[in-house]
Design an enzyme around this catalytic site. Sequence first.
Site, PDB file in Angstrom:
ATOM      1  N   ARG A 263     -73.104 -13.444 -14.718  1.00 67.40           N
ATOM      2  CA  ARG A 263     -73.146 -14.786 -14.139  1.00 67.40           C
ATOM      3  C   ARG A 263     -73.124 -15.879 -15.211  1.00 67.40           C
ATOM      4  NH1 ARG A 263     -73.101 -13.551  -9.071  1.00 67.40           N
ATOM      5  NH2 ARG A 263     -74.408 -11.887  -8.225  1.00 67.40           N
TER       6      ARG A 263
ATOM      7  N   SER B  47     -88.898  -9.988  -6.723  1.00 65.78           N
ATOM      8  CA  SER B  47     -87.504  -9.734  -6.356  1.00 65.78           C
ATOM      9  C   SER B  47     -87.418  -9.142  -4.955  1.00 65.78           C
ATOM     10  CB  SER B  47     -86.865  -8.765  -7.362  1.00 65.78           C
ATOM     11  OG  SER B  47     -85.595  -8.353  -6.898  1.00 65.78           O
TER      12      SER B  47
ATOM     13  N   ASP C   7     -79.268 -16.604  -7.308  1.00 61.47           N
ATOM     14  CA  ASP C   7     -78.037 -16.250  -8.012  1.00 61.47           C
ATOM     15  C   ASP C   7     -77.065 -17.422  -8.130  1.00 61.47           C
ATOM     16  OD1 ASP C   7     -78.835 -13.705  -8.610  1.00 61.47           O
ATOM     17  OD2 ASP C   7     -77.745 -12.740  -6.970  1.00 61.47           O
TER      18      ASP C   7
ATOM     19  N   ARG D 146     -76.303  -2.327  -0.083  1.00 59.13           N
ATOM     20  CA  ARG D 146     -77.154  -1.981   1.055  1.00 59.13           C
ATOM     21  C   ARG D 146     -76.437  -0.999   1.980  1.00 59.13           C
ATOM     22  NH1 ARG D 146     -78.724  -6.643  -0.951  1.00 59.13           N
ATOM     23  NH2 ARG D 146     -80.802  -7.511  -0.550  1.00 59.13           N
TER      24      ARG D 146
ATOM     25  N   LYS E  15     -71.184  -7.676  -3.287  1.00 61.47           N
ATOM     26  CA  LYS E  15     -71.981  -6.649  -3.963  1.00 61.47           C
ATOM     27  C   LYS E  15     -73.297  -6.420  -3.237  1.00 61.47           C
ATOM     28  CE  LYS E  15     -73.750  -7.657  -8.075  1.00 61.47           C
ATOM     29  NZ  LYS E  15     -75.202  -7.399  -8.232  1.00 61.47           N
ATOM     30  N   SER E  16     -73.929  -7.501  -2.791  1.00 66.08           N
ATOM     31  CA  SER E  16     -75.219  -7.383  -2.109  1.00 66.08           C
ATOM     32  C   SER E  16     -75.094  -6.591  -0.809  1.00 66.08           C
ATOM     33  CB  SER E  16     -75.793  -8.770  -1.810  1.00 66.08           C
ATOM     34  OG  SER E  16     -76.064  -9.465  -2.991  1.00 66.08           O
TER      35      SER E  16
ATOM     36  N   ARG F  91     -86.571  -4.152 -17.831  1.00 65.74           N
ATOM     37  CA  ARG F  91     -86.724  -4.870 -16.555  1.00 65.74           C
ATOM     38  C   ARG F  91     -87.815  -4.202 -15.717  1.00 65.74           C
ATOM     39  NH1 ARG F  91     -80.857  -6.208 -14.079  1.00 65.74           N
ATOM     40  NH2 ARG F  91     -82.173  -7.530 -12.740  1.00 65.74           N
TER      41      ARG F  91
ATOM     42  N   LYS G 231     -69.208  -6.482 -13.839  1.00 63.66           N
ATOM     43  CA  LYS G 231     -70.409  -6.075 -13.113  1.00 63.66           C
ATOM     44  C   LYS G 231     -70.340  -6.473 -11.646  1.00 63.66           C
ATOM     45  CE  LYS G 231     -75.450  -6.672 -13.199  1.00 63.66           C
ATOM     46  NZ  LYS G 231     -75.852  -5.272 -13.142  1.00 63.66           N
TER      47      LYS G 231
END
Length: 430
Positions: A387, A168, A312, A29, A24-25, A121, A412
Amino acid sequence: MSPNITVSRSHKKVKATIQLTGSKSECNRALVIEALSKGKVKVTNISDAADAVTLAGILRRESQEARIKSQDFETPTTDIPQPATEVNIGPAGTAMRFLTAYFTLQNGEVLLTGTERMKQRPIGILVDALKTLGANISYAENDGFPPLLIKGGFEQLTDTITIKGDISSQYITALLLIASSLPKGLQLHIDGELTSRPYVEMTLSMLQQAGIQHQWAGNVISIAPQDFRETSIWVEPDWSAASYWYAVAALANEAELFLPGLTSYSLQGDSIVTELMANFGITSQFKDGGVHLKKEPKPIIRKIFDLKSCPDLAQTLIVVCAALGHDATFTGLETLKIKETDRIAALQNELAKMGVKLIEKGQVYKLDCSEKFIPEHITIATYEDHRMAMAFAPLALVIPQVEIEEAEVVNKSYPAFWQDFEKAGFYLTK
């Protein structure tokens, strides 16, 4: 509200081959790079994680609409104000950060919004940085939080901004992704120690694959205005998803698992799970186009885990330690309170159901397993956090019945998680 799933297992020997989805990361990107490159960059092995699917849909829809507008030769009516286009990213936090920066460079006006949790958030640090550059962004509801009203296309006021390093890394990545498309480029000064450095390094490596060069001297990252080159970016399978199989191996008596596609030279910071889980007797052998996991008897010695570069992995590692009754200390968890949920509070609540305490002392967290017990049945709340579900599911190797509330939250990042659990010999009942 999705149904609960109860996980159980008749024995503690695990042997399986699990094909993981794209990271996902990396995928998120790569998708922004693809969109900014205007077709020069193509992305392959796109993740089927809900966040990546959401971002891909939005970016490709925007690209298609831009092409249609460019082919419309009618003179637009300029005296009638056009309403902002609403873009709802749901619970996708990465998409919110990346699109906030992306839409400042696009034409038109966008209302960028999401779920109620997304509206809680914080995003003020990124918005302030973009406004310093000259971007036109305002808050539609509460200052510092989504939804955002973004008017695209701005005159760049400066090429130099400063941003704190202990926030973050997605804020920093969002700025780096658009840097080469800014007329003056970007000099990003990082104030203090950089949290989640591997994620920033991943961003810069992927930009470099697409022809975007950078300089990183001391605490300053510089990217000059430059064009993307034609290339293809292949998205590696997700090391974050792999971490749950390392947890399964750690809690099993015997384990032999093969995860195809993963490499020892990954861009993903969470690949450090190989080192972390070696403490629990899990060996990682890279061959046959992937990684082989094997459980070997080994006393657990390590007491302090610094997760600053891989937050994570925190839930996974903490739950494994708790299940094994291993008192440990954890640092580098500063960003966990602003994730999908307050992950520290969520861990404290759920671990308490088996008598384990996670004690917060400043920025240090100590696990106390002195009153640990093994119930016959445990129900784990997930707090809309994928998670939480996946970190606690491996407890079925220790606790006879583990009930995961709102189990489809895994979509997700890892939609096939429960199917893969069944493939590995776990029993699931709804």
